[in-house]
Design an enzyme around this catalytic site. Structure first.
Site, mmCIF file in Angstrom:
data_model
loop_
_atom_site.group_PDB
_atom_site.id
_atom_site.type_symbol
_atom_site.label_atom_id
_atom_site.label_comp_id
_atom_site.label_asym_id
_atom_site.label_seq_id
_atom_site.Cartn_x
_atom_site.Cartn_y
_atom_site.Cartn_z
ATOM 1 N N LYS A 1 0.807 -1.096 0.089
ATOM 2 C CA LYS A 1 0.158 -0.043 -0.085
ATOM 3 C C LYS A 1 0.910 1.185 0.104
ATOM 4 C CE LYS A 1 -3.673 -2.088 2.762
ATOM 5 N NZ LYS A 1 -4.858 -2.072 1.815
ATOM 6 N N ARG B 1 -9.861 -12.314 1.661
ATOM 7 C CA ARG B 1 -10.719 -13.353 1.080
ATOM 8 C C ARG B 1 -9.967 -14.640 1.317
ATOM 9 N NH1 ARG B 1 -10.530 -10.130 -4.410
ATOM 10 N NH2 ARG B 1 -10.834 -8.499 -2.840
#
Length: 526
Positions: A273, A347
Protein backbone atom coordinates in the site's frame (compact mmCIF):
# COMPACT_ATOMS: atom_id res chain seq x y z
CA UNK A 1 -12.35 5.44 30.40
CA UNK A 2 -15.94 5.61 31.59
CA UNK A 3 -17.84 2.78 33.23
CA UNK A 4 -21.33 2.28 31.79
CA UNK A 5 -24.17 1.29 34.11
CA UNK A 6 -27.71 0.59 32.89
CA UNK A 7 -30.79 1.05 35.06
CA UNK A 8 -34.36 -0.23 34.85
CA UNK A 9 -35.86 2.98 36.16
CA UNK A 10 -34.80 6.58 36.57
CA UNK A 11 -32.54 7.18 39.54
CA UNK A 12 -33.32 10.30 41.56
CA UNK A 13 -30.38 12.69 41.21
CA UNK A 14 -29.66 16.40 41.39
CA UNK A 15 -28.17 17.73 38.13
CA UNK A 16 -25.96 20.05 40.16
CA UNK A 17 -24.03 17.01 41.40
CA UNK A 18 -24.81 14.49 38.61
CA UNK A 19 -25.12 16.21 35.23
CA UNK A 20 -27.87 14.88 32.99
CA UNK A 21 -28.46 14.78 29.23
CA UNK A 22 -31.95 13.90 28.00
CA UNK A 23 -32.13 12.71 24.38
CA UNK A 24 -35.17 11.84 22.30
CA UNK A 25 -37.23 12.55 19.22
CA UNK A 26 -39.04 15.87 19.42
CA UNK A 27 -42.49 14.27 19.29
CA UNK A 28 -41.58 12.04 22.25
CA UNK A 29 -40.10 14.90 24.27
CA UNK A 30 -43.16 17.05 23.58
CA UNK A 31 -45.62 14.37 24.65
CA UNK A 32 -43.65 13.27 27.72
CA UNK A 33 -45.26 14.34 31.01
CA UNK A 34 -42.82 16.26 33.19
CA UNK A 35 -43.59 13.89 36.08
CA UNK A 36 -41.86 11.06 34.23
CA UNK A 37 -38.60 12.97 33.99
CA UNK A 38 -38.73 15.21 37.07
CA UNK A 39 -36.59 12.90 39.24
CA UNK A 40 -33.58 13.79 37.07
CA UNK A 41 -34.19 17.55 37.10
CA UNK A 42 -35.78 18.78 40.31
CA UNK A 43 -35.18 20.98 42.24
CA UNK A 44 -33.01 22.78 39.66
CA UNK A 45 -35.46 22.62 36.72
CA UNK A 46 -39.17 23.29 36.98
CA UNK A 47 -41.98 22.08 34.73
CA UNK A 48 -42.29 25.42 32.90
CA UNK A 49 -38.56 25.61 32.22
CA UNK A 50 -38.54 22.11 30.76
CA UNK A 51 -41.61 22.77 28.58
CA UNK A 52 -40.16 26.03 27.26
CA UNK A 53 -36.83 24.39 26.47
CA UNK A 54 -38.51 21.61 24.51
CA UNK A 55 -40.63 24.14 22.60
CA UNK A 56 -37.42 25.93 21.57
CA UNK A 57 -35.89 22.81 20.01
CA UNK A 58 -35.75 22.95 16.23
CA UNK A 59 -33.68 19.95 15.14
CA UNK A 60 -31.89 20.49 11.84
CA UNK A 61 -30.91 17.70 11.98
CA UNK A 62 -30.41 17.83 15.80
CA UNK A 63 -30.70 20.54 18.42
CA UNK A 64 -29.76 20.99 22.08
CA UNK A 65 -31.05 23.33 24.76
CA UNK A 66 -29.65 23.97 28.24
CA UNK A 67 -31.99 23.47 31.18
CA UNK A 68 -29.64 24.33 34.04
CA UNK A 69 -26.21 25.84 33.38
CA UNK A 70 -24.32 23.21 31.36
CA UNK A 71 -25.30 20.49 33.82
CA UNK A 72 -28.77 19.63 32.49
CA UNK A 73 -29.55 19.57 28.79
CA UNK A 74 -32.25 18.28 26.51
CA UNK A 75 -31.45 17.24 22.94
CA UNK A 76 -33.72 16.45 20.01
CA UNK A 77 -32.94 13.84 17.38
CA UNK A 78 -33.66 14.31 13.65
CA UNK A 79 -37.33 14.62 12.74
CA UNK A 80 -37.15 12.18 9.87
CA UNK A 81 -35.74 8.74 9.30
CA UNK A 82 -35.99 7.40 5.76
CA UNK A 83 -36.64 3.77 4.95
CA UNK A 84 -32.96 2.78 4.72
CA UNK A 85 -32.13 4.46 8.02
CA UNK A 86 -32.61 3.14 11.52
CA UNK A 87 -35.78 4.44 13.18
CA UNK A 88 -33.82 4.83 16.42
CA UNK A 89 -31.63 7.57 14.87
CA UNK A 90 -28.75 5.70 16.50
CA UNK A 91 -25.96 7.55 14.72
CA UNK A 92 -27.34 10.90 15.84
CA UNK A 93 -27.58 9.65 19.42
CA UNK A 94 -23.88 8.83 19.38
CA UNK A 95 -22.93 12.21 17.92
CA UNK A 96 -25.08 14.14 20.40
CA UNK A 97 -23.56 12.32 23.36
CA UNK A 98 -20.02 12.78 22.04
CA UNK A 99 -20.55 16.52 21.78
CA UNK A 100 -22.38 16.91 25.11
CA UNK A 101 -20.66 14.53 27.50
CA UNK A 102 -19.07 16.16 30.54
CA UNK A 103 -16.22 13.75 31.25
CA UNK A 104 -17.41 13.21 34.82
CA UNK A 105 -19.95 10.85 36.34
CA UNK A 106 -23.25 11.73 34.72
CA UNK A 107 -26.66 10.45 33.64
CA UNK A 108 -27.87 9.95 30.08
CA UNK A 109 -31.61 9.52 29.67
CA UNK A 110 -32.91 8.19 26.36
CA UNK A 111 -36.60 8.76 25.60
CA UNK A 112 -37.66 6.18 23.01
CA UNK A 113 -40.06 3.40 22.07
CA UNK A 114 -39.27 -0.09 23.32
CA UNK A 115 -38.47 -1.35 19.83
CA UNK A 116 -35.57 1.15 19.74
CA UNK A 117 -34.23 0.25 23.19
CA UNK A 118 -31.32 -1.95 22.06
CA UNK A 119 -30.22 0.29 19.19
CA UNK A 120 -30.30 3.34 21.46
CA UNK A 121 -28.27 1.62 24.19
CA UNK A 122 -25.68 0.53 21.63
CA UNK A 123 -25.50 4.07 20.27
CA UNK A 124 -24.68 5.37 23.75
CA UNK A 125 -21.94 2.77 24.20
CA UNK A 126 -20.25 3.80 20.95
CA UNK A 127 -19.73 7.28 22.37
CA UNK A 128 -17.46 5.95 25.12
CA UNK A 129 -14.44 4.15 23.63
CA UNK A 130 -12.12 2.22 25.91
CA UNK A 131 -8.74 2.36 24.19
CA UNK A 132 -6.35 5.19 24.99
CA UNK A 133 -2.65 5.63 25.52
CA UNK A 134 -2.85 9.35 26.31
CA UNK A 135 -0.63 10.44 29.19
CA UNK A 136 -1.84 14.04 29.57
CA UNK A 137 -3.27 15.26 32.86
CA UNK A 138 -6.89 14.20 33.20
CA UNK A 139 -6.64 11.54 30.51
CA UNK A 140 -6.64 8.74 33.06
CA UNK A 141 -8.95 9.37 36.00
CA UNK A 142 -8.90 6.90 38.88
CA UNK A 143 -11.53 5.82 39.59
CA UNK A 144 -13.03 6.35 36.12
CA UNK A 145 -16.32 8.25 35.83
CA UNK A 146 -19.57 6.27 35.80
CA UNK A 147 -22.13 6.99 33.11
CA UNK A 148 -25.62 6.04 34.26
CA UNK A 149 -27.76 5.11 31.25
CA UNK A 150 -31.49 5.28 31.83
CA UNK A 151 -34.56 5.09 29.63
CA UNK A 152 -38.05 6.49 29.52
CA UNK A 153 -40.13 4.30 27.23
CA UNK A 154 -43.04 5.89 25.38
CA UNK A 155 -45.72 4.69 22.98
CA UNK A 156 -46.95 1.12 22.85
CA UNK A 157 -50.33 -0.46 23.39
CA UNK A 158 -49.80 -2.21 26.72
CA UNK A 159 -48.05 -1.55 30.05
CA UNK A 160 -45.23 -3.93 29.10
CA UNK A 161 -44.36 -1.64 26.20
CA UNK A 162 -43.16 0.98 28.67
CA UNK A 163 -41.43 -1.37 31.11
CA UNK A 164 -37.81 -2.49 31.23
CA UNK A 165 -37.05 -5.78 32.95
CA UNK A 166 -33.94 -6.82 34.84
CA UNK A 167 -33.26 -9.25 32.00
CA UNK A 168 -33.41 -6.36 29.52
CA UNK A 169 -30.85 -4.43 31.55
CA UNK A 170 -28.53 -7.44 31.65
CA UNK A 171 -28.79 -7.98 27.90
CA UNK A 172 -28.11 -4.31 27.19
CA UNK A 173 -25.02 -4.54 29.39
CA UNK A 174 -23.83 -7.72 27.64
CA UNK A 175 -24.25 -6.34 24.13
CA UNK A 176 -22.62 -3.02 24.95
CA UNK A 177 -19.69 -4.79 26.63
CA UNK A 178 -19.28 -6.67 23.35
CA UNK A 179 -19.39 -3.43 21.36
CA UNK A 180 -16.78 -1.72 23.51
CA UNK A 181 -14.56 -4.83 23.48
CA UNK A 182 -14.75 -4.89 19.69
CA UNK A 183 -13.97 -1.19 19.39
CA UNK A 184 -11.05 -1.49 21.81
CA UNK A 185 -9.48 -4.29 19.78
CA UNK A 186 -9.92 -2.38 16.52
CA UNK A 187 -8.50 0.85 18.00
CA UNK A 188 -5.39 -0.90 19.36
CA UNK A 189 -2.26 -0.75 17.15
CA UNK A 190 -0.51 -3.85 15.87
CA UNK A 191 2.46 -3.48 18.21
CA UNK A 192 -0.07 -4.36 20.94
CA UNK A 193 -2.87 -6.14 19.09
CA UNK A 194 -0.85 -8.52 16.94
CA UNK A 195 -1.94 -12.13 16.42
CA UNK A 196 -0.72 -13.08 19.90
CA UNK A 197 -2.54 -10.11 21.38
CA UNK A 198 -5.77 -11.05 19.63
CA UNK A 199 -5.43 -14.64 20.80
CA UNK A 200 -5.10 -13.34 24.35
CA UNK A 201 -8.46 -11.57 23.90
CA UNK A 202 -9.99 -14.81 22.61
CA UNK A 203 -8.60 -16.73 25.58
CA UNK A 204 -9.93 -14.12 28.02
CA UNK A 205 -13.45 -14.43 26.59
CA UNK A 206 -13.19 -18.22 26.65
CA UNK A 207 -12.23 -18.08 30.33
CA UNK A 208 -15.10 -15.75 31.21
CA UNK A 209 -17.62 -17.94 29.38
CA UNK A 210 -16.23 -21.20 30.74
CA UNK A 211 -15.17 -22.47 27.32
CA UNK A 212 -12.00 -23.90 25.83
CA UNK A 213 -10.49 -22.43 22.69
CA UNK A 214 -8.98 -24.39 19.82
CA UNK A 215 -5.95 -22.81 18.18
CA UNK A 216 -4.05 -23.95 15.08
CA UNK A 217 -0.98 -21.81 14.56
CA UNK A 218 2.17 -21.35 12.53
CA UNK A 219 3.53 -24.34 10.64
CA UNK A 220 0.63 -26.48 11.82
CA UNK A 221 -1.62 -24.40 9.58
CA UNK A 222 0.40 -25.43 6.54
CA UNK A 223 0.50 -29.05 7.64
CA UNK A 224 -3.28 -29.16 7.99
CA UNK A 225 -3.92 -27.48 4.65
CA UNK A 226 -4.85 -23.93 5.65
CA UNK A 227 -2.95 -22.44 2.73
CA UNK A 228 -4.88 -19.18 2.77
CA UNK A 229 -4.19 -18.16 6.38
CA UNK A 230 -0.65 -19.52 6.30
CA UNK A 231 0.21 -17.89 2.98
CA UNK A 232 -0.97 -14.47 4.12
CA UNK A 233 0.69 -14.50 7.52
CA UNK A 234 3.90 -16.50 7.06
CA UNK A 235 6.14 -13.44 6.52
CA UNK A 236 5.30 -11.85 9.87
CA UNK A 237 7.39 -12.34 13.01
CA UNK A 238 4.20 -13.21 14.90
CA UNK A 239 2.82 -16.36 13.22
CA UNK A 240 -0.76 -16.61 11.88
CA UNK A 241 -3.48 -18.63 13.56
CA UNK A 242 -6.94 -20.10 13.24
CA UNK A 243 -8.79 -19.87 16.57
CA UNK A 244 -12.20 -21.32 17.41
CA UNK A 245 -14.61 -20.79 20.30
CA UNK A 246 -17.54 -23.21 20.55
CA UNK A 247 -20.75 -22.94 22.56
CA UNK A 248 -22.67 -26.23 22.38
CA UNK A 249 -25.66 -26.29 24.75
CA UNK A 250 -27.72 -29.40 25.39
CA UNK A 251 -30.75 -29.79 23.17
CA UNK A 252 -29.33 -27.77 20.28
CA UNK A 253 -30.71 -28.71 16.87
CA UNK A 254 -28.93 -26.18 14.65
CA UNK A 255 -25.32 -25.19 14.18
CA UNK A 256 -24.35 -21.61 13.42
CA UNK A 257 -20.82 -20.46 12.62
CA UNK A 258 -19.52 -16.90 12.54
CA UNK A 259 -16.21 -16.44 10.73
CA UNK A 260 -14.15 -13.25 11.15
CA UNK A 261 -11.34 -11.75 9.13
CA UNK A 262 -8.59 -10.88 11.59
CA UNK A 263 -5.80 -9.18 9.66
CA UNK A 264 -4.15 -7.42 12.57
CA UNK A 265 -2.25 -5.17 10.17
CA UNK A 266 -2.30 -5.01 6.39
CA UNK A 267 0.72 -3.59 4.62
CA UNK A 268 -0.64 -5.00 1.38
CA UNK A 269 2.22 -7.48 1.29
CA UNK A 270 4.50 -7.21 -1.74
CA UNK A 271 1.64 -5.45 -3.54
CA UNK A 272 2.35 -2.82 -0.93
CA UNK A 273 0.00 0.00 0.00
CA UNK A 274 0.99 3.65 -0.37
CA UNK A 275 1.98 5.88 2.55
CA UNK A 276 -1.50 7.41 2.78
CA UNK A 277 -3.37 4.12 2.36
CA UNK A 278 -1.52 2.17 5.05
CA UNK A 279 -2.33 4.21 8.18
CA UNK A 280 -5.51 2.83 9.73
CA UNK A 281 -4.87 -0.74 8.60
CA UNK A 282 -4.87 -1.78 12.26
CA UNK A 283 -8.65 -1.85 11.67
CA UNK A 284 -8.40 -4.75 9.24
CA UNK A 285 -9.22 -7.11 12.10
CA UNK A 286 -12.63 -5.45 12.53
CA UNK A 287 -14.59 -8.47 11.32
CA UNK A 288 -12.93 -10.88 13.73
CA UNK A 289 -13.26 -8.36 16.57
CA UNK A 290 -16.99 -8.05 15.89
CA UNK A 291 -17.34 -11.83 15.87
CA UNK A 292 -15.64 -11.98 19.28
CA UNK A 293 -17.84 -9.24 20.74
CA UNK A 294 -20.96 -10.76 19.19
CA UNK A 295 -20.10 -14.22 20.46
CA UNK A 296 -19.66 -12.86 23.98
CA UNK A 297 -23.00 -11.03 23.86
CA UNK A 298 -24.87 -14.01 22.39
CA UNK A 299 -23.55 -16.60 24.82
CA UNK A 300 -23.99 -14.35 27.87
CA UNK A 301 -27.58 -13.73 26.79
CA UNK A 302 -28.37 -17.46 26.59
CA UNK A 303 -27.83 -18.70 23.02
CA UNK A 304 -29.81 -21.94 22.68
CA UNK A 305 -28.19 -23.44 19.57
CA UNK A 306 -24.66 -24.51 18.71
CA UNK A 307 -22.59 -21.41 18.02
CA UNK A 308 -19.01 -21.38 16.77
CA UNK A 309 -16.79 -18.33 16.37
CA UNK A 310 -13.91 -18.81 13.93
CA UNK A 311 -11.09 -16.26 13.89
CA UNK A 312 -8.76 -16.15 10.87
CA UNK A 313 -5.77 -14.23 12.21
CA UNK A 314 -2.69 -13.03 10.35
CA UNK A 315 -0.47 -10.02 9.80
CA UNK A 316 -0.04 -9.30 6.09
CA UNK A 317 3.59 -8.31 6.26
CA UNK A 318 6.61 -7.91 3.98
CA UNK A 319 9.70 -10.08 4.36
CA UNK A 320 11.76 -12.87 2.81
CA UNK A 321 8.92 -15.36 3.30
CA UNK A 322 6.19 -13.11 1.91
CA UNK A 323 3.84 -14.50 -0.71
CA UNK A 324 4.74 -13.21 -4.18
CA UNK A 325 2.41 -12.33 -7.03
CA UNK A 326 2.30 -15.44 -9.29
CA UNK A 327 2.62 -17.80 -6.32
CA UNK A 328 -0.03 -20.51 -6.19
CA UNK A 329 -1.53 -21.63 -2.87
CA UNK A 330 -3.76 -24.58 -2.13
CA UNK A 331 -6.47 -23.55 0.30
CA UNK A 332 -8.34 -25.67 2.85
CA UNK A 333 -11.05 -26.30 0.25
CA UNK A 334 -8.48 -28.08 -1.93
CA UNK A 335 -8.77 -25.40 -4.62
CA UNK A 336 -5.64 -23.76 -5.97
CA UNK A 337 -5.37 -19.98 -6.14
CA UNK A 338 -2.97 -17.96 -8.28
CA UNK A 339 -1.99 -14.82 -6.40
CA UNK A 340 -2.19 -11.74 -8.60
CA UNK A 341 -2.60 -9.25 -5.74
CA UNK A 342 -1.16 -9.84 -2.28
CA UNK A 343 -3.32 -6.97 -1.02
CA UNK A 344 -6.43 -9.08 -1.66
CA UNK A 345 -5.60 -11.21 1.37
CA UNK A 346 -8.75 -11.13 3.49
CA UNK A 347 -10.67 -13.38 1.12
CA UNK A 348 -7.87 -15.95 1.33
CA UNK A 349 -8.05 -16.31 5.11
CA UNK A 350 -11.86 -16.26 5.12
CA UNK A 351 -12.02 -18.95 2.45
CA UNK A 352 -10.14 -21.26 4.84
CA UNK A 353 -12.40 -20.22 7.68
CA UNK A 354 -15.78 -20.83 6.03
CA UNK A 355 -14.68 -24.21 4.71
CA UNK A 356 -13.55 -25.18 8.21
CA UNK A 357 -16.96 -24.07 9.50
CA UNK A 358 -18.67 -26.30 6.95
CA UNK A 359 -16.39 -29.32 6.90
CA UNK A 360 -15.24 -29.55 10.50
CA UNK A 361 -17.95 -27.75 12.47
CA UNK A 362 -20.88 -28.96 10.31
CA UNK A 363 -22.54 -25.55 10.38
CA UNK A 364 -25.77 -25.18 8.43
CA UNK A 365 -25.72 -21.37 8.73
CA UNK A 366 -22.41 -19.60 8.08
CA UNK A 367 -21.84 -15.86 8.32
CA UNK A 368 -18.48 -14.28 7.60
CA UNK A 369 -17.71 -10.68 8.50
CA UNK A 370 -14.81 -8.65 7.18
CA UNK A 371 -13.32 -5.27 6.39
CA UNK A 372 -12.87 -6.73 2.93
CA UNK A 373 -12.92 -4.02 0.28
CA UNK A 374 -12.50 -0.29 -0.07
CA UNK A 375 -15.18 -0.62 -2.73
CA UNK A 376 -17.75 -1.34 -0.01
CA UNK A 377 -17.62 2.27 1.18
CA UNK A 378 -18.18 3.46 -2.39
CA UNK A 379 -21.02 1.02 -3.01
CA UNK A 380 -23.01 1.24 0.24
CA UNK A 381 -21.37 4.10 2.13
CA UNK A 382 -19.97 4.83 5.58
CA UNK A 383 -22.99 3.74 7.59
CA UNK A 384 -24.27 0.62 5.77
CA UNK A 385 -22.31 -2.59 5.53
CA UNK A 386 -22.78 -4.68 2.38
CA UNK A 387 -24.42 -8.09 2.55
CA UNK A 388 -23.97 -10.80 -0.07
CA UNK A 389 -25.87 -14.03 0.45
CA UNK A 390 -27.24 -17.10 -1.30
CA UNK A 391 -30.52 -16.70 0.60
CA UNK A 392 -33.36 -14.27 -0.17
CA UNK A 393 -34.77 -14.87 3.30
CA UNK A 394 -31.55 -14.05 5.15
CA UNK A 395 -30.90 -11.00 2.96
CA UNK A 396 -34.29 -9.50 3.77
CA UNK A 397 -34.00 -10.40 7.43
CA UNK A 398 -30.47 -9.00 7.74
CA UNK A 399 -31.51 -5.66 6.24
CA UNK A 400 -34.44 -5.37 8.64
CA UNK A 401 -32.41 -6.38 11.70
CA UNK A 402 -29.72 -3.91 10.66
CA UNK A 403 -32.27 -1.10 10.85
CA UNK A 404 -33.55 -2.34 14.22
CA UNK A 405 -30.08 -2.57 15.80
CA UNK A 406 -28.39 0.41 14.16
CA UNK A 407 -25.79 -1.77 12.37
CA UNK A 408 -27.32 -1.13 8.97
CA UNK A 409 -26.89 -3.22 5.83
CA UNK A 410 -27.53 -2.90 2.12
CA UNK A 411 -27.51 -5.86 -0.30
CA UNK A 412 -25.13 -6.30 -3.22
CA UNK A 413 -25.83 -8.61 -6.18
CA UNK A 414 -25.35 -12.35 -5.70
CA UNK A 415 -24.78 -13.58 -9.24
CA UNK A 416 -21.80 -15.94 -9.50
CA UNK A 417 -22.68 -17.04 -13.04
CA UNK A 418 -22.05 -13.46 -14.23
CA UNK A 419 -19.30 -12.33 -11.88
CA UNK A 420 -17.05 -15.23 -10.95
CA UNK A 421 -15.36 -15.34 -14.36
CA UNK A 422 -13.44 -12.28 -13.11
CA UNK A 423 -11.18 -14.75 -11.26
CA UNK A 424 -10.30 -16.96 -14.26
CA UNK A 425 -6.73 -18.30 -14.20
CA UNK A 426 -4.83 -20.18 -16.89
CA UNK A 427 -2.74 -22.14 -14.38
CA UNK A 428 -4.87 -22.54 -11.23
CA UNK A 429 -8.49 -22.97 -10.23
CA UNK A 430 -8.82 -19.22 -9.80
CA UNK A 431 -6.95 -15.97 -9.17
CA UNK A 432 -7.46 -14.04 -5.97
CA UNK A 433 -8.25 -10.66 -7.54
CA UNK A 434 -10.53 -9.56 -10.36
CA UNK A 435 -9.62 -8.67 -13.91
CA UNK A 436 -12.02 -5.71 -14.06
CA UNK A 437 -12.10 -3.58 -10.91
CA UNK A 438 -15.13 -1.77 -12.27
CA UNK A 439 -17.34 -4.87 -12.22
CA UNK A 440 -19.18 -5.33 -8.90
CA UNK A 441 -16.05 -5.44 -6.76
CA UNK A 442 -17.85 -5.96 -3.46
CA UNK A 443 -19.85 -8.88 -4.87
CA UNK A 444 -16.83 -10.43 -6.56
CA UNK A 445 -14.71 -10.30 -3.41
CA UNK A 446 -17.45 -12.05 -1.46
CA UNK A 447 -18.00 -14.60 -4.24
CA UNK A 448 -14.36 -15.64 -3.96
CA UNK A 449 -15.09 -16.75 -0.40
CA UNK A 450 -18.34 -18.44 -1.38
CA UNK A 451 -16.63 -20.31 -4.20
CA UNK A 452 -14.63 -22.33 -1.68
CA UNK A 453 -17.81 -23.39 0.08
CA UNK A 454 -19.16 -24.16 -3.37
CA UNK A 455 -21.98 -22.31 -5.09
CA UNK A 456 -24.13 -25.41 -4.61
CA UNK A 457 -23.62 -25.24 -0.83
CA UNK A 458 -26.85 -26.50 0.73
CA UNK A 459 -26.78 -24.29 3.80
CA UNK A 460 -27.25 -20.56 4.23
CA UNK A 461 -24.20 -18.37 3.73
CA UNK A 462 -23.92 -14.65 4.42
CA UNK A 463 -20.97 -12.39 3.77
CA UNK A 464 -20.90 -8.97 5.47
CA UNK A 465 -18.36 -6.43 4.22
CA UNK A 466 -18.07 -3.64 6.78
CA UNK A 467 -14.85 -1.89 5.78
CA UNK A 468 -16.35 1.60 6.05
CA UNK A 469 -18.73 1.37 9.05
CA UNK A 470 -16.01 -0.28 11.18
CA UNK A 471 -14.85 3.22 12.07
CA UNK A 472 -16.06 6.80 12.31
CA UNK A 473 -13.15 9.15 11.87
CA UNK A 474 -10.25 7.87 13.93
CA UNK A 475 -12.35 5.76 16.29
CA UNK A 476 -13.78 2.26 15.93
CA UNK A 477 -17.56 1.90 16.16
CA UNK A 478 -17.93 -1.69 17.34
CA UNK A 479 -20.02 -2.34 14.23
CA UNK A 480 -21.38 -5.86 13.89
CA UNK A 481 -21.97 -6.86 17.50
CA UNK A 482 -25.55 -5.59 17.74
CA UNK A 483 -26.26 -6.93 14.25
CA UNK A 484 -25.19 -10.45 15.21
CA UNK A 485 -27.08 -10.35 18.50
CA UNK A 486 -30.28 -9.29 16.76
CA UNK A 487 -29.96 -11.32 13.57
CA UNK A 488 -29.76 -14.56 15.53
CA UNK A 489 -31.95 -13.33 18.37
CA UNK A 490 -34.56 -16.04 17.78
CA UNK A 491 -32.04 -18.49 19.29
CA UNK A 492 -31.63 -16.42 22.46
CA UNK A 493 -33.25 -16.89 25.84
CA UNK A 494 -33.41 -13.10 26.13
CA UNK A 495 -36.82 -11.70 25.28
CA UNK A 496 -35.46 -8.39 23.99
CA UNK A 497 -33.32 -10.16 21.37
CA UNK A 498 -36.13 -12.52 20.38
CA UNK A 499 -38.45 -9.55 19.95
CA UNK A 500 -35.97 -7.81 17.66
CA UNK A 501 -35.56 -10.95 15.56
CA UNK A 502 -39.28 -11.70 15.38
CA UNK A 503 -40.87 -8.26 15.03
CA UNK A 504 -43.10 -8.10 11.96
CA UNK A 505 -41.66 -5.92 9.22
CA UNK A 506 -43.33 -2.52 9.10
CA UNK A 507 -43.52 -0.77 5.73
CA UNK A 508 -42.08 2.70 6.19
CA UNK A 509 -42.87 5.94 4.38
CA UNK A 510 -40.31 6.72 1.68
CA UNK A 511 -39.55 10.15 3.08
CA UNK A 512 -40.35 10.36 6.74
CA UNK A 513 -39.79 6.83 8.00
CA UNK A 514 -41.69 6.30 11.23
CA UNK A 515 -41.18 9.90 12.34
CA UNK A 516 -44.24 12.11 12.35
CA UNK A 517 -43.74 15.81 12.70
CA UNK A 518 -45.24 17.22 15.91
CA UNK A 519 -47.68 20.15 15.95
CA UNK A 520 -44.79 22.43 16.94
CA UNK A 521 -43.23 21.96 13.54
CA UNK A 522 -46.30 23.24 11.69
CA UNK A 523 -46.63 26.13 14.14
CA UNK A 524 -43.07 27.16 13.41
CA UNK A 525 -43.73 27.14 9.66
CA UNK A 526 -46.84 29.28 10.14
Amino acid sequence: MALLKFHRTLQTTDPHTVPVLIVGQLRHLTELPFERISSKLEPRVERETYAKAVSCLHPAPTDTCSLYLDLARVAALPLKSSRHNTASRAHSITKLIQSNTTGVSESIVIVCEKQDLLASACAVARAFPLYSRKTSKGANVDPPPTVHIEFVLVGGNSPTDTEITEEDVLVLANVTVGIRLTARIVDAPCNEMNVSGFLSEVEAIALELGLKSKIIRGEELQQKGFGGIYGVGKAALDPPALAVLSHEPKGATETVAWVGKGIVFDTGGLSIKGKTAMPGMKRDCGGAAAILGGFYAAVKSGFRQNLHAVFCLAENSVGPLATRPDDIHRLYSGCTVEINNTDAEGRLVLADGVVYADRDLKANVILDMATLTGAQGIATGKYHGAILTNSDEWEEKAMEIGRRTGDMLCPVPYCPELHFSEFNSAVADMKNSVMDRGNAQVSCAGLFIGAHLGFEYGGSWMHVDMAAPVHNGERATGYGVALLAGLFGEHSKAAILRDIANQPTVLRNKTAGNGTEPPLKKACLD
